[in-house]
Design an enzyme around this catalytic site. Sequence first.
Site, PDB file in Angstrom:
ATOM      1  N   GLY A   1      32.364  25.425  27.127  1.00  0.00           N
ATOM      2  CA  GLY A   1      33.054  26.354  26.212  1.00  0.00           C
ATOM      3  C   GLY A   1      34.307  25.773  25.595  1.00  0.00           C
ATOM      4  O   GLY A   1      34.837  26.326  24.633  1.00  0.00           O
TER       5      GLY A   1
ATOM      6  N   CYS B   1      38.430  26.860  23.035  1.00  0.00           N
ATOM      7  CA  CYS B   1      38.366  28.252  22.560  1.00  0.00           C
ATOM      8  C   CYS B   1      38.081  29.209  23.714  1.00  0.00           C
ATOM      9  O   CYS B   1      38.807  30.176  23.932  1.00  0.00           O
ATOM     10  CB  CYS B   1      37.300  28.367  21.471  1.00  0.00           C
TER      11      CYS B   1
ATOM     12  N   GLY C   1      51.691  22.126  18.122  1.00  0.00           N
ATOM     13  CA  GLY C   1      50.485  21.602  17.477  1.00  0.00           C
ATOM     14  C   GLY C   1      49.537  20.958  18.472  1.00  0.00           C
ATOM     15  O   GLY C   1      49.762  21.001  19.693  1.00  0.00           O
TER      16      GLY C   1
ATOM     17  N   ALA D   1      38.052  27.522  15.625  1.00  0.00           N
ATOM     18  CA  ALA D   1      36.753  27.570  16.293  1.00  0.00           C
ATOM     19  C   ALA D   1      35.609  27.742  15.295  1.00  0.00           C
ATOM     20  O   ALA D   1      34.569  27.084  15.403  1.00  0.00           O
ATOM     21  CB  ALA D   1      36.751  28.719  17.300  1.00  0.00           C
TER      22      ALA D   1
ATOM     23  N   HIS E   1      36.219  55.000   1.599  1.00  0.00           N
ATOM     24  CA  HIS E   1      37.513  55.688   1.615  1.00  0.00           C
ATOM     25  C   HIS E   1      37.565  56.631   2.809  1.00  0.00           C
ATOM     26  O   HIS E   1      36.583  57.336   3.058  1.00  0.00           O
ATOM     27  CB  HIS E   1      37.700  56.498   0.335  1.00  0.00           C
TER      28      HIS E   1
END
Length: 475
Positions: free
Chosen positions: A37, A40, A274, A327, A455
């Site tokens: 995995g 992520c 980062g 991802a 709406h």
Amino acid sequence: MDYDLIVIGAGYGGFDAAKHAADKGLKTAIIESREMGGTCVNRGCVPSKALLAASGRVRELSDGEHLSSFGITPGTVQFDRQAIADHATQLVENIRANLTKSLERAGVTIVRGTAELAGPQQVAVRQSNGVERVLSATDVLIATGSDPFVPRGIETDGLTVFTSDDAVRLESLPQWLAIIGSGYIGLEFADVYTALGCEVTMIEALDRVMPTFDPDIAKLAGRKLIESRDIDTRSGVFASKVIPGSPVKIELIDAGTKELVEVLEVDAVLVATGRVPTSADLNLAAVGVESERGFIPVDDGLRVLAGGNPVPHLWAVGDVTGKLMLAHTAAAQGVVAVENICGGNRTVDYRSIPAATFTHPEISSVGLSEADAKALAAEQGFELGSVRSYFKANSKALAELESDGLMKLLFRKDTGEVLGAHIFGLHAADLIQEVANAVARRQSVRDLVYEVHTHPTLSEVVESAYKQAAHALAA
Ligand code: FAD
């Protein structure tokens, strides 16, 4: 050959590539050195969104002023840090198990170990017991992802100074937490920690916080997500030295002059500066490939490049390629690479890939930034259109008492083509998908304006932007 395709790395990119390849009938193996995995599922999207979901509810239930506007009298809100952390862990385990099962069901062979390239169409795998074997495949796809970047001078101990890899476990709630970096990861964790009662200092090297976001969106979002909370900020400064301990010491130097400006003493530090590609141990030299600051160069079809030319039968996808490190980018690239392995000729349309920050409220974007759109307009000689649609004018947002929000839509004034959108507001991450689809189809607001929106929903914020843009064309 042992396999038609060997995928290195079982993150989102590797997973989607392997699954798609097996579904297309390729004999496929996937090699993973850590948990199935990847980032992520184990250390990224999944646990962070679980923490945001729980802490978001704490924030909502603790907001007496907001609740009383609905006529609700709030009680005392209590939460259990460990139970919130367990919610995230449980979700990670479920998703990891489902993902592993779906690969097995598709017929993918899962190989545990650390892989490196051993030559063209050859992959060496070192297992945890030290045994090494070499596997061969017609095609090899690299999907080794990325790891947190920790700048020089910052020492992590995983307890008082840590990255998102540790933060997702929510092992403590430091009274005063410094977060270095105001990108999406820093912002999401600031949302979590402040909702759970921590004070945050956000440190940003560039001259404004949230430097990677649209400036107008950042201004509005900053007011709501930073200024109105227990967060103070320092911008234009580098954390040049961080020493773990109790307290943690942070030396801040001016980003320009490099002079020491402040020493902070805090309870903990989250380093969110980062991410760096994971490629150093892949032995890229065995196939004559040179990385670019660790990123693997690829063409639009995800073929790995050496000296600008595609290396036969070698592919790379995901964060390790350095394109929009998300991802869904990795997954999209994985599918495109496999299509091309099977003889197709597909490319990834990066312009239509949306990005979202799951703060409360959310931030999202797709397509070009305003600066890039202006540059494109100058280069191609068209006039750039820009309209704003406010959540304040949306019935659903007003009903929810969540009307702080803005959508900025960028479009060509000649053709009406949608070039980009930037949204801050309730459910912005869901709203952006509609615009992403329009960007993918290079649609014009001339046509989009006839699409009927339910709406009352937040999607009418997008409809209103399309209408204003169409009006600006006609005018
Ligand atoms: P990874 O997921 O990094 O997977 C690579 C895999 O390769 C790893 O499992 C690794 O162990 C394995 N590997 C590496 N080298 C080898 C080797 N030599 N041999 C065998 N295996 C190897 N993205 C979003 O889209 N939405 C979000 O909300 C989001 N939130 C995030 C929150 C956080 C805190 C973080 C850190 C990231 C988040 N991301 C999010 C980004 C997302 O996690 C990454 O973009 C994505 O995981 C990249 O997938 P990948 O397949 O390229 O690499």
